[in-house]
Design an enzyme around this catalytic site. Structure first.
Site, PDB file in Angstrom:
ATOM      1  N   ASP A   1       0.826  -1.214   0.000  1.00 28.73           N
ATOM      2  CA  ASP A   1       0.000   0.000   0.000  1.00 28.73           C
ATOM      3  C   ASP A   1       0.854   1.255   0.000  1.00 28.73           C
ATOM      4  OD1 ASP A   1      -2.742  -1.012   0.181  1.00 28.73           O
ATOM      5  OD2 ASP A   1      -2.068  -1.881   2.074  1.00 28.73           O
TER       6      ASP A   1
ATOM      7  N   ASP B   1      -6.987  -5.090  -4.239  1.00 29.01           N
ATOM      8  CA  ASP B   1      -7.478  -4.668  -2.916  1.00 29.01           C
ATOM      9  C   ASP B   1      -8.606  -3.640  -2.920  1.00 29.01           C
ATOM     10  OD1 ASP B   1      -7.568  -4.852  -0.175  1.00 29.01           O
ATOM     11  OD2 ASP B   1      -5.985  -3.387   0.178  1.00 29.01           O
TER      12      ASP B   1
HETATM   13 ZN   LIG Z   1      -4.258  -2.270  -0.126  1.00 30.23          ZN
END
Ligand SMILES: [Zn+2]
Length: 1009
Positions: free
Chosen positions: A49, A171
């Site tokens: 991320d 995601d």
């Molecule tokens: Zn993520």
């Protein structure tokens, strides 16, 4: 000792490995598969991320491992070392922002090794954008931009072997059709993701429909994309996480009492059999990875090596499972060659429900001011890009500043950035990064305007707090101020400009010295009352400007008019009165009004009419709220209210209603005051102590503006609050409404329904009907239509016929359990966050095209950029243009200047878009030779949407959709649907003709002299 050994081995391999070999990358580098076997594509990957629980840099450097153990630099380091050890090993690199940072820090010799890995398809870039962008709250312009940045880095660094072939959106919390459409236009072969409504997924498993062909555009015919859902989310196979962060058993194959080869292989094959039963070809993909895995990649690869070895060893005794290292691209290639047929998908994957009580619809609105700040970033980015081209900015600092803003905007699109699902500390860091980026963009804009106007020393200040009417540049005086306006749109536009000023009289003149109508309007007292706002200026000077690309207006203070004192209307509304008294605002307010105030009376049945020549608003004097609207020849009773969801289990991701409680309406009567100017009419409303609003109509503008101010939202131990604005009409919409997909095509929604399955809405009837609204939500019947446009992404719905709802702000008390670990409870200036924003209403007859909504959308996303300078005299602004700027006004009206930016040192990237869809618009043709010439072009070539691949070289997979005739016996491909434009300045103008179908975008690289 382990590390010493690693270094030794690395050095040896480095010497061996840099020998030149023939590059075989792309699908040619894919592993061999076996017919009549279940081919298991084992895909090593790490999901990194770009900010979430830690900041971007904390993740990169492995800093603050007490928050989350994660260090991306080590992941890439160790993965490369492991890839070198065995040519069969594969790894996919997804987030280009992290990779680019890592690359910068490598030595040349090491770079050569990595290049070799890329050229042999062993390190495969997948997705490849700057970040893995969210799909609900992002605008398509910013998605295209962030893919352009990522793919450009890969192309410049490695060339064609690094070009990603598949999308990897594993995601994000729901998936948009526009994202699929953009992938297709960038030449991607397919995309994979892993979050889908649980009921939808269950049904698709039964129907072997986890893979499909997505019809990603209603207007563009060849925009279809193979789309696959991962079987088991994106994490490792249960029990087979070999990462140092995991506790699953390694494969023990030595002479040991613990030897577990048999049981491990049995378990893995059992899992593979389960997966294989849900797919149509003899290939399955099994991702091996998870969040920030592979920090010590040797552990992962060593065990996967063994897994592969022992699973395949069973083939000798009749097993039909064949396993090997692979990539999503190689898996897709095998599927493509499998020549199967797939079900069709036409709408999108919103909202995402992980269970019947968890609809991930809160993040459509979470962190409303961050979502707005991101739009400011885009506005500055587009302005700085265009101005850099016009002024030919070329210094290293200028290039660096522009790149930085491009990259930060790429970071902001990340699925834990614009979504508001990051920790507060990380959100603060995004603010810091974006602010720095915007300052760099503003500095480029200033440098460019100094070249392009005749104010070579102009300050060209951009005031970033105009939303609360604050501007340091005009706080002492607006006398002799030059307002320079830049219009990022293609066509000349007329818009109202507002400048914070003291209560004085002013005259505004244009570049020709002509006086332009203007007036001074009081700023709502609720804004003046913001503790962190300076109150030097309490008014705004309003004037209407008309701008092709750049125009300047000159403000001069004049002494003629008298300052009238206006007394606040008498009020018996206790709460408001007390608030005002406490804040000592009325006193200031009384001194500040220079417009005619309409007397309002609270008599029964009486109403107040506010109108321009286009729009008539009726306010009910009893309630103080809007009662009806008349515009475009249509009259409709439209009531506007605010509502509050009192929730206790909502979080940053999820909007979760408390069972059996209904929305609370703010029913108390609204205190209101009307300011009836010549150019602008405003209704200032106070709904309660923490919600106020200005309803505004401008002469000559065909939309009604609702500028809301919400906060600090009160909460207590058990109650969080989520605030919505509601518009009620009598339009019989029959459960149907429309929302945009990332600011582009519209999608039809039907209350309580989905395209492919029956959703379980028993526990969350409202949240389960929420959809992302990036730019617009609308409904209609056979006569009338209402549309709401917004200034940032929000969640919205229509729970009753004729009714539209947008969620504006949320303050919550608990975490929703999806990882962020904090309640969404933003504090700014030591107080719960106050947010301000605008919603626009357009009422029209259905016969009228929704074209006007499209034009409004563009003006809202990319309004004039406003810059302030001091001038000694008016004459300085006259004939303000010092250098000719190209005009795009000759483009057909539906053509949008989507992108104009410096690409390489002698190249410009140009994107044009027909922004009307197949219902609203038609095919348009025009010639771009004049623009080509005025940009100093010598050569032009057309590319895929991302700007990095010649369109003539685009060749992407075509898959067969069920019900579309017989399956071909050979693999099929799409190539460019039209002849790519390629020309140079020696050719006839006719070679520069551009045709755009509805919703088509075309991308060009123009080489300059
Ligand atoms: Zn993520």
């Amino acid at each position: 000792m382990k590390y010493l050994g690693g270094i030794f081995l690395f050095v040896v391999l480095l010497i061996i490995d840099t020998k030149p070999t023939e590059a075989v990358c792309g699908y040619e580098s894919c592993p061999e598969t076996k017919p009549n076997m279940v081919n298991i594509h084992l895909v090593p990957h790490s999901h990194d991320d770009v900010g979430w629980l830690k900041t971007v840099d904390q993740y990169y450097y492995g800093h603050k491992n007490n928050i989350q153990h994660a260090g991306v630099q080590y992941i890439i380091d160790t993965v490369i070392t492991e890839l070198i050890k065995d040519p069969k090993r594969r790894f996919i690199q997804v987030e280009t922002s992290f990779f680019a940072k890592w690359w910068e820090q490598q030595k040349e010799t090491h770079k050569q090794v990595v290049k070799k890995l890329v050229n042999e398809g062993r390190l495969q870039f997948t997705n490849g954008a700057w970040s893995m962008n969210d799909e609900a709250a992002v605008n398509y312009q910013s998605v295209i931009d962030q893919f352009t940045v990522g793919l450009k880095f890969l192309d410049e660094t490695f060339g064609i072997c690094a070009r990603p072939r598949v999308g990897w959106q594993i995601d994000p919390f729901g998936h948009s059709r526009e994202q699929a459409s953009l992938y297709a236009q960038m030449g991607y072969d397919g995309e994979f993701f892993s979050r889908m409504d649980h009921s939808d997924k269950f049904r698709r498993m039964v129907d072997l429909a986890l893979e499909m062909v997505w019809d990603a555009s209603e207007s563009l015919s060849e925009v279809k994309l193979f789309t696959g859902l991962l079987y088991n989310h994106y994490w490792d196979t249960p029990g087979f996480c070999f990462d140092v962060h995991c506790n699953d058993d390694p494969i023990i194959d030595g002479d040991s009492y613990d030897n577990n080869v048999k049981s491990r292989v049995d378990d893995f094959i059992a899992f593979a059999a389960k997966v294989a039963a849900n797919f149509r070809t003899t290939h399955i993909m099994i991702p091996m990875g998870g969040d920030f895995q592979y920090e010590d990649a040797e552990v992962n690869f060593k065990n996967m090596d063994k897994l592969i070895k022992y699973v395949n060893a069973r083939q000798a005794t009749g097993s039909h499972y064949n396993i090997f290292y692979s990539t999503p691209g190689c898996y897709l290639n095998s599927v493509h060659q499998g020549l199967q047929s797939y079900p069709n998908k036409t709408l999108d994957f919103f909202p995402y429900a992980s269970d019947s009580n968890s609809f991930w619809t809160g993040y459509y609105t979470s962190r409303p001011t961050q979502k707005r700040f991101e739009r400011d970033g885009n506005h500055m980015l587009q302005t700085a890009k265009q101005l850099s081209v016009f002024a030919g900015l070329s210094s290293e600092q200028q290039k660096e500043d522009l790149d930085y803003l491009r990259q930060i905007m790429g970071v902001m699109q990340h699925h834990d950035a614009i979504t508001g699902t990051e920790k507060q500390e990380v959100s603060n860091d995004y603010d810091r990064l974006l602010y720095d980026g915007i300052i760099g963009g503003a500095s480029n804009a200033r440098d460019a305007l100094r070249v392009l106007t005749n104010l070579p020393e102009g300050e060209f200040e951009s005031c970033l707090q105009l939303n609360i009417s604050e501007c340091a540049f005009t706080k002492d005086s607006a006398d002799n101020v030059v307002v320079t306006l830049f219009n990022p749109l293609a066509h000349t536009s007329s818009q109202y400009v507002r400048v914070p000023v003291k209560k004085e009289s002013y005259q505004v003149t244009d570049e020709k010295g002509r006086v332009v109508a203007s007036e001074v309007v009081p700023v709502a007292w609720q804004v003046l009352a913001l503790e962190y706002r300076e109150n030097n200026t309490q008014h705004e000077l309003v004037f209407k400007a008309s701008v092709n690309k750049i125009a300047s207006y000159f403000i001069k203070k004049i002494e003629t008019r008298e300052n009238k004192e206006i007394v606040l209307p008498k009020s018996d509304k206790k709460s408001v009165k007390e608030t005002e008294k406490n804040l000592e605002v009325p006193k200031r307010f009384k001194q500040v009004n220079s417009m005619k105030k309409v007397e309002t009376h609270a008599d029964d049945d009486s109403e107040t009419v506010v109108q321009t020549s286009q729009i008539k608003l009726v306010i009910d004097n009893n309630t103080g709220r809007l009662k009806s609207v008349e515009m475009n020849g249509v009259v409709e009773d439209i009531e506007q209210k605010f509502g509050v969801y009192e929730t206790s289990a909502s979080g940053a991701y999820v909007f979760r209603e408390v069972e059996s409680t209904e929305m609370q309406f703010l029913t108390t009567d609204v205190e209101f005051t009307v300011y009836d100017g010549t150019l602008v009419k405003e209704v200032h409303q106070q709904f309660n102590e923490w919600i106020s609003q200005v309803i505004r109509i401008y002469e000559g503008v065909n939309r009604v503006e609702f500028e809301w101010l919400i906060g600090p939202i009160p909460t207590d131990e058990d109650t969080g609050r989520e605030i919505v604005t509601l518009f009620y009409s009598e339009i019989s919409s029959n459960g149907v409404f429309y929302t945009d997909s990332n600011g582009r095509e519209m999608i039809r929604r039907e209350k309580d329904k989905r395209e492919d399955f029956t959703p379980d809405l028993s526990r969350q009837p409202t949240s389960g009907n929420y959809y992302p609204v990036v730019s617009r939500i609308a409904l209609q019947d056979s006569n009338k239509r209402i549309a709401l446009l917004n200034d940032r992404a929000q969640g919205g719905t229509s729970m009753k016929d004729g009714q539209l709802e947008l969620m504006l702000h949320r303050r919550l008390i608990r975490d929703d359990g999806y990882g962020v670990g904090e309640a969404l409870n933003e504090q700014k200036y030591d107080k719960p966050l106050i947010a301000r924003g605008k919603v626009y209403l357009i009422l029209n007859s259905v016969e009228e095209s929704t074209k006007v909504e499209r034009v409004a959308e563009k003006e809202i996303l990319l309004p004039f950029s406003v810059f302030f300078s001091k001038a000694s005299s008016q004459s300085q602004t006259q004939s303000a243009i010092a250098k000719a700027v190209p005009s795009f006004d000759d483009f057909p009206p539906s053509v949008h200047l989507l992108t104009l930016e410096p690409f390489t040192d002698n190249e410009i990237l140009l994107r044009v878009e027909n922004f009307l869809d197949h219902i609203e618009g038609k095919v348009v043709s025009f010639n771009i030779r004049p623009i080509f010439d005025s940009l100093g072009g010598v050569e032009i070539r057309e590319t895929t949407l991302d700007g990095n691949l010649p369109l003539s070289e685009m060749k992407r997979f075509k898959f067969h959709a069920e019900g579309s005739g017989a399956i071909s016996t050979e693999a099929e491909y799409y190539t460019a649907a039209h002849k790519p434009l390629a020309a140079d300045s020696s050719l006839e103008a006719s070679e520069f003709s551009v045709t755009l179908h509805p919703m088509q975008i075309r991308t060009f690289i123009i080489k300059k002299k």
